[in-house]
Structures are given as C-alpha cells and as structure tokens.
Motif scaffolding. Structure first.
Motif, PDB file in Angstrom:
ATOM      1  N   ASP A 149      -7.428   4.620   1.848  1.00 18.23           N
ATOM      2  CA  ASP A 149      -6.261   3.797   2.151  1.00 18.23           C
ATOM      3  C   ASP A 149      -6.571   2.871   3.324  1.00 18.23           C
ATOM      4  O   ASP A 149      -7.623   2.963   3.969  1.00 18.23           O
ATOM      5  CB  ASP A 149      -5.057   4.684   2.466  1.00 18.23           C
ATOM      6  CG  ASP A 149      -4.575   5.424   1.230  1.00 18.23           C
ATOM      7  OD1 ASP A 149      -4.593   4.827   0.147  1.00 18.23           O
ATOM      8  OD2 ASP A 149      -4.206   6.611   1.358  1.00 18.23           O
ATOM      9  N   ASN A 160       0.416   5.525   0.457  1.00 14.75           N
ATOM     10  CA  ASN A 160      -0.537   6.529   0.926  1.00 14.75           C
ATOM     11  C   ASN A 160      -0.850   7.498  -0.205  1.00 14.75           C
ATOM     12  O   ASN A 160      -0.295   8.597  -0.300  1.00 14.75           O
ATOM     13  CB  ASN A 160       0.047   7.275   2.138  1.00 14.75           C
ATOM     14  CG  ASN A 160      -1.000   8.117   2.843  1.00 14.75           C
ATOM     15  OD1 ASN A 160      -2.185   7.839   2.741  1.00 14.75           O
ATOM     16  ND2 ASN A 160      -0.558   9.142   3.551  1.00 14.75           N
ATOM     17  N   ASP A 161      -1.768   7.080  -1.064  1.00  9.66           N
ATOM     18  CA  ASP A 161      -2.071   7.859  -2.258  1.00  9.66           C
ATOM     19  C   ASP A 161      -3.495   8.394  -2.280  1.00  9.66           C
ATOM     20  O   ASP A 161      -3.943   8.906  -3.300  1.00  9.66           O
ATOM     21  CB  ASP A 161      -1.833   7.004  -3.507  1.00  9.66           C
ATOM     22  CG  ASP A 161      -2.694   5.749  -3.518  1.00  9.66           C
ATOM     23  OD1 ASP A 161      -3.166   5.348  -2.434  1.00  9.66           O
ATOM     24  OD2 ASP A 161      -2.886   5.158  -4.597  1.00  9.66           O
ATOM     25  N   GLY A 199      -0.153   8.082   7.273  1.00 11.88           N
ATOM     26  CA  GLY A 199       0.788   7.532   6.303  1.00 11.88           C
ATOM     27  C   GLY A 199       2.085   8.302   6.278  1.00 11.88           C
ATOM     28  O   GLY A 199       2.267   9.310   6.955  1.00 11.88           O
ATOM     29  N   ASP A 224     -11.136   7.838   4.428  1.00 11.21           N
ATOM     30  CA  ASP A 224      -9.877   7.685   3.692  1.00 11.21           C
ATOM     31  C   ASP A 224      -9.875   6.306   3.054  1.00 11.21           C
ATOM     32  O   ASP A 224     -10.079   5.286   3.739  1.00 11.21           O
ATOM     33  CB  ASP A 224      -8.675   7.835   4.630  1.00 11.21           C
ATOM     34  CG  ASP A 224      -7.367   8.028   3.861  1.00 11.21           C
ATOM     35  OD1 ASP A 224      -7.180   7.331   2.847  1.00 11.21           O
ATOM     36  OD2 ASP A 224      -6.558   8.869   4.282  1.00 11.21           O
ATOM     37  N   GLU A 280      -2.320   2.167   8.632  1.00 10.24           N
ATOM     38  CA  GLU A 280      -2.029   3.505   9.118  1.00 10.24           C
ATOM     39  C   GLU A 280      -2.303   4.570   8.070  1.00 10.24           C
ATOM     40  O   GLU A 280      -2.596   5.712   8.395  1.00 10.24           O
ATOM     41  CB  GLU A 280      -0.567   3.594   9.578  1.00 10.24           C
ATOM     42  CG  GLU A 280      -0.281   2.829  10.849  1.00 10.24           C
ATOM     43  CD  GLU A 280       1.072   3.163  11.412  1.00 10.24           C
ATOM     44  OE1 GLU A 280       1.838   3.844  10.701  1.00 10.24           O
ATOM     45  OE2 GLU A 280       1.361   2.764  12.551  1.00 10.24           O
ATOM     46  N   ASN A 281      -2.205   4.181   6.800  1.00  9.10           N
ATOM     47  CA  ASN A 281      -2.505   5.148   5.730  1.00  9.10           C
ATOM     48  C   ASN A 281      -3.963   5.564   5.726  1.00  9.10           C
ATOM     49  O   ASN A 281      -4.318   6.598   5.148  1.00  9.10           O
ATOM     50  CB  ASN A 281      -2.145   4.558   4.377  1.00  9.10           C
ATOM     51  CG  ASN A 281      -0.656   4.336   4.221  1.00  9.10           C
ATOM     52  OD1 ASN A 281       0.133   5.015   4.860  1.00  9.10           O
ATOM     53  ND2 ASN A 281      -0.269   3.375   3.403  1.00  9.10           N
ATOM     54  N   ASP A 290      -4.083  11.743   7.610  1.00 13.15           N
ATOM     55  CA  ASP A 290      -3.877  10.312   7.877  1.00 13.15           C
ATOM     56  C   ASP A 290      -2.506  10.107   8.511  1.00 13.15           C
ATOM     57  O   ASP A 290      -1.742  11.052   8.719  1.00 13.15           O
ATOM     58  CB  ASP A 290      -4.052   9.487   6.602  1.00 13.15           C
ATOM     59  CG  ASP A 290      -3.076   9.891   5.498  1.00 13.15           C
ATOM     60  OD1 ASP A 290      -1.980  10.388   5.830  1.00 13.15           O
ATOM     61  OD2 ASP A 290      -3.400   9.723   4.317  1.00 13.15           O
ATOM     62  N   THR A 342       2.510  12.003   5.247  1.00 17.92           N
ATOM     63  CA  THR A 342       1.123  12.227   5.669  1.00 17.92           C
ATOM     64  C   THR A 342       0.367  13.030   4.612  1.00 17.92           C
ATOM     65  O   THR A 342       0.877  14.003   4.076  1.00 17.92           O
ATOM     66  CB  THR A 342       1.094  12.982   7.011  1.00 17.92           C
ATOM     67  OG1 THR A 342       1.739  12.183   7.992  1.00 17.92           O
ATOM     68  CG2 THR A 342      -0.332  13.262   7.435  1.00 17.92           C
ATOM     69  N   THR A 389      -6.056  10.995  -0.239  1.00 15.56           N
ATOM     70  CA  THR A 389      -6.242  11.996   0.813  1.00 15.56           C
ATOM     71  C   THR A 389      -7.590  11.779   1.486  1.00 15.56           C
ATOM     72  O   THR A 389      -8.543  11.295   0.860  1.00 15.56           O
ATOM     73  CB  THR A 389      -6.190  13.416   0.226  1.00 15.56           C
ATOM     74  OG1 THR A 389      -7.201  13.532  -0.787  1.00 15.56           O
ATOM     75  CG2 THR A 389      -4.833  13.695  -0.372  1.00 15.56           C
ATOM     76  N   ASP A 423       0.831  -1.208   0.000  1.00 17.66           N
ATOM     77  CA  ASP A 423       0.000   0.000   0.000  1.00 17.66           C
ATOM     78  C   ASP A 423       0.859   1.250   0.000  1.00 17.66           C
ATOM     79  O   ASP A 423       1.880   1.333   0.663  1.00 17.66           O
ATOM     80  CB  ASP A 423      -0.911   0.003   1.236  1.00 17.66           C
ATOM     81  CG  ASP A 423      -1.865   1.189   1.225  1.00 17.66           C
ATOM     82  OD1 ASP A 423      -2.303   1.593   0.137  1.00 17.66           O
ATOM     83  OD2 ASP A 423      -2.155   1.718   2.308  1.00 17.66           O
TER      84      ASP A 423
END
Length: 817
Positions: A367, A333-334, A420, A365, A370-371, A418, A423, A336, A331
């Motif tokens: 993702d 973090n793409d 990620g 979100d 954590e993302n 987030d 972030t 928002t 994954d």
C-alpha cells in the motif's frame, strides 16, 4: 556492449558492527547471460578475501534471480534474460532490488539495478482496418478520432508521432495525454462530395523515436453519406470521477452526456470508449445508450492510481464528438505487511551482554501513504527490543541480561502493523532457545532436616533421603552428595551413617542404642557437575527413637533374694492411710517410661476396711508396668502387718514367707526397717497428743531396743527422678531427721539430685550406684547398709528418733497403699 552505470553508496554503522549499504547500477535490457553489471567489491570497498570469508550471497524476494554474484571476482553479472517490458510494463523507471549479506561480522548491502529500455518493439495498432461513415454535409473542421497505436517501449523508444497518408480532404492533428501517451484526430479540411468520391481509402502510420526507427500502419476507409448537418456535442470536455480500489463489479463511476441538434435518426447518439487500452476494457464499461460508466473488473490502486479515458459519441449520420474522463482511484488498506527474516541466531547464551543481535528483519507493505507506513513491534515483557536500522529493516537485540533458569526459551512474536484504517498487521514467531552456563549451586529443600529412627535398627536401614535441586541444565544440574567429615562423640560420622552419592539416601551402618546416643547431627554437601563445580550444605539431625527394651527397675521397696518387705498398719488406721510407697523407674523414655502401678494379688482385697477379725499379716503383690508396646513390667511383694503394738507385729514376722525370687537379704531388712519406722511414726504422733511423759518413756524404751539399727528412709509421695525422664513428674524437698550415730541424733537436709537413678553395668543389667543407693536408703552410711544386710531378721528394731518429719505431705501419689 553498451552499458551505463551509476553507483550511489551509503554506509551506516549499527549495533554489533552490522553495516548497511545501498548501491545502484543501470544496465540496458536484453543483455546476454554473464554480462557484467558492476564491480561490487570495488564499489563497496571490500577485498575478495572478505567476500569469500563472509560467505557473500544474494537474497531476493523475486521468483527469478536476474543477477549473480561472482564472489571470487567481486562482480555482479546477468544471470537471466532481462525484459524491461515483462518486468515493469509501462512503469518507469524500471528496476529490481536485492540484498547482499555477509557474515562474521554481519553486513547487509542493498543493490538496485535500473533497467534501461532499448527499442525492441514497434508501434502496433490493435486493428488492421478503421471504417468511417461521414456525411457529405459534414462541416469543415469536423474531427474524427483515429485508432491509437501501442508501443511497450518507453521514452524515446516509445510512440512519438502519427502520419496520415497524403489526401485532399483530411489532415491529422496530434495530442498528448498527461501520462505521455499520444493520440491523433483526423480533421476535415475540404468538404466531401459523395457524388464525386463516395469512398476514400487512407493510411495512418505510427512511428517511434528509436534508432533505428520503427513504425506501424492501419488502413482507414471513409464512406461518404448523405448530409447530417449537426454533430453531437458533449456537455463537458472533461469529466472527473473517483472510484475506490477493489470496488465491486457494476459500481457506478460517472455519466457522460452529449446532445445532437438533429432530429429523428440523425439526432440519436451512442457512446463508446475511444481507443481504450486492452487491460482497461477489462476494468471499466460504458452503457452505449445512457453514457453511464461503471466498474467491470478489479480496480487496484497499487497498479494504477489514475485513469484517463476518452469517450466518443456518434449520431446516426456518423458525426462524432469526444470528451475525456479522468478517474482517480482511492487507496484502500488491502495489503498486509510482509515480514522476511533475513538472519536469526539461536540458541543464545544466557550470559550474552545487553544489545546482542538476535535477528535482522525486513518488512514491506504494497500500500501507499499511511496505508503503507509500517510499525514493527514485539510483545511486552520480553527481554528484547526491536529498532529500525534502514527503511523497512529492523534489528532484534537483547534488552536485559538473560537467565535460562528463569526461562529456557522464548517465543518472540514480531508484529508489523500499517497505519491504515482499519489497521492491517501480520506476525511471525521466532523460537529462541537460551543455552545454559553453570551459575546456580544445588539448593536443598531445607537448610536443616530432622528425622527419627527407632533404636535397635537393622544395619543398612534407610533413614532419610535428602534432595537438592539445581536449576541449571544437563551436566551443570547433575548433583552428587557427600558427608562432611566431623566427629560425633569419639567416632566420625561415617561410623554411624553412609550416603548414596547419586540419590542422597542416608543409611544406618550399625544399630543405634537410645540409652547410649540420643541424637546424631552432621552435614551433607551437594555438588553439581559443572566446571567449576558449585555446592551447598544442609544439616541433618537424626533423633534416636526409644524402644521399649528395658523393664521397669524397682527402687523401693528394695527386694533381694530371701528378704521380706513388711509394713505395719495400725488397726485404727482410717481410709486413705498411707501404708507404703512403691518407687520404680524405667531407663526408656516417653511413654515407654510412663509407669502404672496396680495391685495384682492381695490376701484380702477388703484389707483397708480393717476389723478385729482380720488377720495380722497381709500379703500384697504390686505390678509396675510401663506404657510401651508391648509393655514390660516388674513385680514386688509387700507384707503388711495389721496390728496396734510392735510385739504383736514381731510375733507375726517369724511366720512370714519369703519371696523365693530374690536371694539378697538386704531388701528384707530395708523393708522391715521401713515398716518399723512407719509404725513408730504413727505411734509417736498419738503419744505426743496424749501424754508427754508417756512419749518420753516410749522414746527411752525404743532407744534402748534399737541402739545400733540403721533406718530405711521413707519416701514421701510424689518422689521424682529429677532428670525429668522418670515416672514421677514433680520434685519435692523434705526435711528428714535421722540417726547419725547410735548415741546421738542430728538433722540433715536432703536435696534433690540431678543424677540419674539408674545405671547399666557391664552385663547390661540395671544396678544401683552408691549415690543412688544412698538416695534410696535416705542417707544411711555404707557401713550401716552393710550392717543391715548382714543382720538377722529377728534383730529388727526401731527408734522413734529415726522418724522422718515431712514439711509437705501429699497423699495422692503413684504407688501409695
């Protein structure tokens, strides 16, 4: 109609009676429009009146609203056709969610509808025909991968089994992938004989488990080739690799490798994906010669986190082998966070209690891990705070009391971030206005105001403008001005001034006279238009500014019509000898009362260099001017006799001309008496120093000649108005010896008086009171003054006992000659 439903209810109380609930229903796909989903009113414990009064409505982020709320019946019904395959694809379980919002008080209920699959699709092969070229020398047990059928249904309705039409050479074996999908291989169980059967035609059938059961078919053509004794073999049965989502095209993933013991063309192998699903063929590619697997399209972790791909290797003789490639997607973090404002209240009153709900916010979100974990914050320093209520739901409330006068509105920036790396965050600004209450009185710029206005002003003259500011708004900030009722002397304040209620301008009602009133002090009240109104007060002090509207008033020497002011100066007088003193006052103040004295006319300007040839009588004109603009002045004529003996003086007095500007004889007698006293004073000093007996003889002579004559006092230098506003700036006390009676002498001590020397009579002219005249005449009784006024000039006499002795003699003074 078949329907299966399950309800899960969860209630939690939040700030200001906000209620959050979660309900879950299960319904089959392809239901008709209007079909019942569930009884919301019953499941939430709400009556129909509450639904209607609260304006219950559905809020969803999806472009298509599949469900409709019938508020009058309290039920949910199907609003649009629900196709599970179109909505969720291969994802299971399949569901969609939305929120039901009620107002007054605000309630928020989350509803999830699970879509149950029905068997509305048959297994389908992407090709109608499969071709195999198999050497007759193929060993028993050789495997041949068959085409895979696709069924968009899930569960039992999905593909369950493959069936190979009955034949003598091949049997079918089935396998399952970790994701539940199935594939089959055709296994050679009896050797092929090209000479006997060079071509075989088989049929593969794929069936699902639905009721009724559905199936799909593909034809298999087998061409028997000459012998190829060895089949290619993969070096690994399973290949594992990792790729990052959003990897660029042609990004390397892994390499598969197979070997063939044959030589020549029978040992040449080629690689290909086996039964690759159509959407995967757009994401991955394999090089047929090298076996390199790379990225061909967009890899999205949010769609698929793991891929299992079968790879086939084939030699020139048609022998094959298969292996499995497992590709894990990492994954990135793409995505928002997305902020949705579910409810927002603006404006809010400035007297709202702490904890008042301003907005309800939903944040999501796409993702994972954590993302996809979100933290929602607002800017520091704002009187608000944000707290979490349900998962992905936040409530914005007031944290302190609001003050519209300190800040009328707020731009509240809500930021969702987030966890990620790096972030990602998004922000949305809420513009909140604060409504006003009347909680501030008008405030003057100063508690006290001081201003001046010149006397003799015109009625209606603008004097001053007060200004009070009210930090409230609109009607609460509209200020009106009023004069407080109060007495100023014998009159009320409204006798002197008025005020404009709208702009606070203070105007004079009548002209002011500095000589009558020097200061006006009053109170102004400012009141706002709130309910109830608030007010404040300020003190206004108006000082009347003196104008030069009064001429100087001569106190000494006193001149009246027809009288002559005379002084005696001995011819032996030295430079600096005090001839007389001119005293004047001005009832004005400040520089308008600053007097200057100058010699305007003189018979001989070199008078003070006295010679034997100089004339006995000299005439001086003294001008007294004030410092006003324009200046005002007064004049006095003084006759000076330059002589060493009194008879010489008397012989000249008969020829003195009289000033025709005066008609009162009193001034002449007073001036003449003062001249005699001055002369006798000088002669007495000389006589005392020469011969004592001569002095007694002279005293006896003068005593006989002036038995009944009053004496005009001599004003010493620096005579001052003890009120502090006159021309002279110092006060002195002198001992004066003067005659009380014609037969005896006595000693009186003069004291400084605090009374003003000048007063105004009813006609506005400046006159001397009795007390003032007594100061000027040095304490002569009233009867003596009248006697002096009525006495003829020729009877002027003097007495040495009338001379004044001074304890302090200062020669430099205004008006000294």
């Amino acid at each position: 109609m078949f329907m299966r439903w399950q309800v899960i209810l969860w209630l939690m109380s939040v700030a200001y009676r906000t209620i959050d609930c979660q309900i879950r229903y299960s319904v089959p796909e392809e239901m008709k429009k209007g079909s019942l989903i569930g009884n919301v009113a019953h499941d939430l414990g709400l009556d129909l009146k509450r639904l209607r009064a609260g304006r219950a409505r559905i809020v969803t982020e999806q472009s298509t609203q599949y469900a409709e709320l019938k508020a009058d019946k309290g039920i949910l019904v199907v609003n649009e056709r629900i196709d599970r395959e179109q909505l969720c694809g291969e994802t299971t379980p399949c569901s969609f969610s939305f929120e039901i919002i009620l107002e007054g008080p605000m309630e928020l209920h989350q509803v999830t509808v699970e879509i149950i699959d029905i068997n509305d699709h048959s297994p389908v092969f992407r090709k109608n025909q499969m071709n195999f070229e198999i050497s007759e020398s193929a060993t028993l047990g050789s495997r041949f991968v068959l085409a895979t059928a696709e069924d968009p249904d899930v569960g039992l309705n999905a593909l369950q089994n493959y069936i190979l039409a009955k034949n003598n050479n091949f049997v079918i074996k089935q396998y399952s992938n970790p994701d539940g999908s199935k594939y089959a291989e055709m296994v050679l169980q009896k050797a092929l004989d090209r000479e006997e059967n060079p071509q075989l035609s088989l049929k593969l059938i794929a069936v699902d488990g639905g009721n009724p059961q559905r199936s799909g078919t593909i034809n298999i053509d087998v061409t028997v080739l000459d012998a190829n004794d060895n089949a290619p073999v993969f070096s690994q049965t399973v290949y594992k690799a990792t790729v990052v989502e959003n990897a660029a095209t042609d990004t390397y993933i892994t390499t598969v490798n197979a070997t063939d013991a044959d030589s020549g063309s029978n040992g040449e192998v080629s690689y290909a994906f086996s039964n690759l699903k159509e959407h995967l063929s757009e994401i991955f590619r394999i090089d047929g010669h090298s076996g390199v697997i790379s990225v061909a399209g967009n890899v999205d972790f949010e769609k698929d986190k793991r891929y299992e791909i079968r790879v086939e290797v084939k030699d020139q003789g048609g022998l094959t082998d298969t292996s499995k490639v497992i590709i894990e997607v990492s994954d990135v973090n793409d995505n928002t966070p997305v902020i949705n404002i579910m409810s927002f209240s603006s404006p809010v009153s400035e007297d709202s209690p702490i904890g008042t709900t301003i907005a309800i916010i939903n944040v999501k979100d796409a993702d994972s891990g954590e993302n996809g974990q979100i933290t929602c914050t607002i800017d520091n320093g704002l009187p608000f705070k944000i707290k979490s209520t349900l998962t992905n739901y936040y409530t914005l409330v007031t944290d302190t009391l609001l003050d519209r006068e300190a800040k009328t509105d707020y731009n509240i920036s809500v930021t969702a971030s987030d966890r990620g790396s790096p972030t990602l965050s998004t922000s949305k600004t809420l513009h909140l206005r604060v409504s006003d209450i009347n909680d501030n009185p008008p405030i003057f710029e100063q508690n006290e105001y001081h201003t001046t206005v010149p006397e003799n002003n015109a009625p209606g003259t603008s004097i001053f403008t007060v200004n009070a500011r009210d930090s409230d708004w609109n009607q609460n900030a509209k200020v009106s001005y009023f004069l407080e009722e109060m007495q100023i002397g014998e009159e009320t304040v409204t006798y002197y001034v008025s005020i404009n209620a709208d702009n606070g301008e203070i105007r004079a009602i009548r002209p002011f006279d500095y000589e009558q009133i020097k200061q006006i002090r009053f109170t102004v009240k400012a009141q706002d238009g709130g309910s109830p109104p608030l007010s404040s007060k300020a003190t206004i002090t108006i000082s009347i500014q003196d104008q030069n509207d009064n001429n100087p008033q001569l106190l000494y020497p006193v001149q009246t019509g027809g009288s002559v002011v005379a002084e005696i100066v001995p011819r032996s007088a030295e430079v600096g000898y005090l001839v007389t003193k001119v005293v004047a006052v001005d009832v004005d103040s400040g520089q308008n009362a600053w007097l200057s004295y100058k010699l305007h006319k003189a018979t001989d300007r070199a008078l003070f260099e006295v010679t034997d040839k100089d004339a006995v009588k000299q005439k001086l004109t003294v001008v007294v001017e004030d410092n006003g603009q324009p200046s005002r002045s007064a004049t006095v004529n003084i006759n000076v006799a330059v002589a060493d003996s009194f008879p010489e003086v008397l012989s000249e007095f008969t020829d003195f001309t009289h000033d025709k500007d005066y008609n009162d004889n009193l001034t002449f007698y007073l001036v003449l008496a003062l001249a005699v006293v001055s002369f006798l004073f000088i002669v007495s000093i000389i006589a005392i120093l020469s011969v004592k007996c001569y002095r007694w003889r002279r005293e006896r002579m003068f005593y006989k000649s002036s038995a009944n004559l009053p004496v005009i006092p001599y004003y010493p230098p620096l005579y001052a108005d003890v009120g502090g506003t006159g021309t002279l700036q110092h006060v002195y006390n002198y001992e004066v010896c003067r005659t009380i009676d014609s037969r005896k002498s006595d000693l009186k001590h003069a004291r400084p008086s605090s009374e003003s020397i000048i007063s105004l009579d009813t006609s506005g002219t400046q006159t001397l009171t009795y007390a003032q005249r007594e100061k000027v005449t040095g304490g002569i009784s009233h009867d003596q003054v009248r006697l002096l006024e009525n006495r003829p000039r020729s009877s002027v006499r003097t007495d040495n006992a009338l001379r004044s002795t001074f304890s302090d003699h200062i020669r430099e003074s205004n008006g000294i000659f």
